[in-house]
Design a protein around this motif. Structure first.
Motif, PDB file in Angstrom:
ATOM      1  N   LYS A   1     -10.279   3.146   0.467  1.00 17.94           N
ATOM      2  CA  LYS A   1      -8.969   3.488   1.033  1.00 17.94           C
ATOM      3  C   LYS A   1      -8.806   2.887   2.432  1.00 17.94           C
ATOM      4  N   ALA A   2      -9.879   2.964   3.248  1.00 19.79           N
ATOM      5  CA  ALA A   2      -9.801   2.402   4.599  1.00 19.79           C
ATOM      6  C   ALA A   2      -9.540   0.907   4.543  1.00 19.79           C
TER       7      ALA A   2
ATOM      8  N   LEU B   1     -10.844   5.485  10.427  1.00 14.12           N
ATOM      9  CA  LEU B   1     -10.148   6.043   9.260  1.00 14.12           C
ATOM     10  C   LEU B   1     -11.107   6.818   8.372  1.00 14.12           C
TER      11      LEU B   1
ATOM     12  N   ILE C   1     -10.937   9.823   3.035  1.00 11.46           N
ATOM     13  CA  ILE C   1     -10.794   8.377   3.236  1.00 11.46           C
ATOM     14  C   ILE C   1     -12.176   7.736   3.219  1.00 11.46           C
TER      15      ILE C   1
ATOM     16  N   GLU D   1      -3.626  12.967  12.060  1.00 12.83           N
ATOM     17  CA  GLU D   1      -4.875  12.688  12.778  1.00 12.83           C
ATOM     18  C   GLU D   1      -4.704  11.521  13.754  1.00 12.83           C
TER      19      GLU D   1
ATOM     20  N   HIS E   1      -1.636  13.832   6.386  1.00 17.80           N
ATOM     21  CA  HIS E   1      -2.789  14.252   7.182  1.00 17.80           C
ATOM     22  C   HIS E   1      -3.325  13.087   8.015  1.00 17.80           C
ATOM     23  N   ILE E   2      -3.367  11.889   7.428  1.00 20.34           N
ATOM     24  CA  ILE E   2      -3.828  10.700   8.159  1.00 20.34           C
ATOM     25  C   ILE E   2      -2.940  10.451   9.364  1.00 20.34           C
TER      26      ILE E   2
ATOM     27  N   ILE F   1     -11.815  10.601   8.552  1.00 17.26           N
ATOM     28  CA  ILE F   1     -10.860  11.548   7.981  1.00 17.26           C
ATOM     29  C   ILE F   1     -11.308  11.911   6.577  1.00 17.26           C
TER      30      ILE F   1
ATOM     31  N   ALA G   1      -1.754  11.334   3.029  1.00 17.39           N
ATOM     32  CA  ALA G   1      -1.099  10.383   3.928  1.00 17.39           C
ATOM     33  C   ALA G   1      -0.523  11.098   5.141  1.00 17.39           C
TER      34      ALA G   1
ATOM     35  N   GLN H   1      -6.883  14.046  -1.887  1.00 18.94           N
ATOM     36  CA  GLN H   1      -8.150  14.608  -1.444  1.00 18.94           C
ATOM     37  C   GLN H   1      -8.420  15.865  -2.262  1.00 18.94           C
TER      38      GLN H   1
END
Length: 243
Positions: free
Chosen positions: A89-90, A79, A85, A59, A55-56, A82, A53, A42
């Motif tokens: 990516k989602a 997703l 994303i 969350e 951070h995902i 965030i 990752a 990001q």
């Protein structure tokens, strides 16, 4: 620890792809596996793919459930809320999760023997064990107790589901099965059968006697464990199945 370095700036021995090739996927953390999927980080937050990752997962953990548990059923739009994303990516993450589910559920051509409550629960774990809604499933078996098919017949609310015996037997006959095991989950994790569970089991045992299609068990799954009504009640003594 949050990674802000680019993966390319990490020593080769610390890069997720290289670690996977050298050590195997089982030895990588969830964040490293997720970083391989999303590939890039990001920019706005100065996060590497590993940092994003992490951070995902953080969350997803905000749901007060294990992040991987949320990831199992997460929607792409969730997703994409965030930062960092987007649709690509989602979609990659969702596709990987779905592929994992299908790989877990895949059965080779040789038939699986379902000859105990434990083996039946193992077949049903992915479909029933950790679901947030109550589901009702049936295992259809041949004369040697080998698995012919598994089907989820109903998905209910968070606390209950309803099924009529005729729906179960209709599916059994359609599949040409000669024996069956029924099962449902209790999302609460309480495995004690309800009066409705007992009543349904009695109806099915009587129907099985009439149709000469033995009902071998009724399992309740939840929170990593299961209960066999055949082992925990006297219903099978009251309604013998002539197996």
């Amino acid at each position: 620890m949050t990674y802000s370095l680019r993966i390319a700036d990490l020593p080769p021995s610390e890069r997720p792809r290289e670690r996977l090739m050298a050590m195997g996927a089982k030895n990588l953390s969830e964040a490293e596996l997720l970083a391989i999927l999303i590939s890039t980080g990001q920019t706005r937050g100065n996060l590497s793919a590993i940092g994003l990752a992490q951070h995902i997962l953080k969350e997803l953990g905000a749901y007060r459930r294990a992040p991987l548990d949320v990831l199992r059923e997460v929607h792409p739009r969730e997703l994409m809320k965030i930062p960092g994303i987007g649709p690509a990516k989602a979609a990659t993450i969702i596709a990987a999760v779905e592929l994992g589910k299908r790989t877990f559920k895949f059965r080779p051509n040789e038939k699986v023997a379902v000859d105990s409550p434990t083996s039946a629960a193992a077949v049903l774990t992915n479909d029933l064990m950790w679901q947030s809604q109550e589901r009702f499933a049936v295992l259809m078996l041949d004369v040697k107790n080998c698995l012919l098919a598994t089907k989820i017949l109903t998905i209910g609310t968070a606390t209950e589901t309803l099924i009529h015996p005729r729906e179960i037997f209709r599916e059994i006959i359609r599949q040409g099965a000669t024996k069956l095991i029924i099962a449902h989950n209790h999302p609460s994790g309480n495995l004690e059968p309800s009066p409705e569970d007992i009543n349904l089991t009695e109806q099915l045992l009587q129907g099985s006697q009439y149709l000469d299609i033995p009902l071998l068990d009724h399992l309740i799954l939840g929170n990593g464990d299961y209960q066999s009504l055949r082992q925990g009640t006297d219903l099978w003594q009251r309604f013998p199945q002539g197996e």
